[in-house]
Each structure stands twice: as C-alpha cells, then as structure tokens.
Motif scaffolding. Sequence first.
Motif: not given
Length: 163
Positions: A1-9, A20-24, A107-120
């Motif tokens: 399994x290949x997991x890509x984690x997109x790293x953004x400032x 760490x939690x979801x990649x076997x 890849x089998x999985x791409x991990x990214x974080x929300x980067x817009x409005x974090x309040x709603x």
Amino acid sequence: MTVIAWIVEGTWPACIDAARTHAPEGADIVLLHVTGSEVPGAAHGAYAGLLGRARPERDPGTALEHLAAASADQLLADAAERLGRPCARSERTGRVEREVVAAAEGADLLILARDGDHTHLGPRSLGPASRFIVDHAPCAVLLVWPETAPGIATMPPPPPHHR
C-alpha cells in the motif's frame, strides 16, 4: 500500500498524525511537498523585463527558489521526524494542485488537510487547490481537519428549495 501525505505549511501536523493513525504497518509512506512556481516565476519575469539580463546572479527569482527549497527541506524533515517511521520524501515544483494529483497516481491513499475556513463545516473549508485535488485525485482521499472540527451547528442551512 502506498500512502501520500501532502505536507503544507500550517496544516502538515494533522496530515502526519492521520498517516500514523491510518497507514498500516509496512505501508510505503511518501511525504509530498509542492512549491508553487508562481512567485519565483514572477520575480524572474520582473527582473528580466525591468532590469535586463546582464547580471543573472542578481535575479531575485533564483534567491526565492533557493529559499523555497530550503524551507521545503526543513518542513519535510520535521514531518518525517513527527511521523517516526520509515518514509520517502518528495519535493515537486509547479502548479500545486496538478503536481499533487500527478504524485498521487498509482497511490492507494492521499492524505490532505482542509485549508479554507476552519470555523464552519461546509465547502468553504477547502481552498481552491484542495478542492481541485479532491475532485481529481486518482486514488482514495483522506481529508482531515487541521485542528478540532467545528460543531455541526456551524453547518450552513439547506438552500430554500430543499427546506
């Protein structure tokens, strides 16, 4: 399994924690950072257009490229340390959203974080690049909140024709 984690400032710790939690165990984890080419490109163009090409060593675009590369290297090193398990590091340059989608090919999985409005809750929690990536990713996507998700009371009301 290949997991890509997109790293953004700013949001990378959430992506690393999700990996760490979801990649076997035994998964191939790739930490991906993409440096946009827009700012150095604009600086190169401005320098060439306004000041000529007589002294390329003074081109501010080159300095910006070196600063971006050093920053990316440090960010990837910090992310690898936080991950605490074997991983590969990938640094790309170009249109961010397209480079991330291209990197996710195979890849089998791409991990990214929300980067817009974090309040709603809602579509505005994704910026334009992340929206493009979610819509075009050639693999499964794990979308994480960079901090605690807002409560469901922040969800926008349904449109009037659905009430």
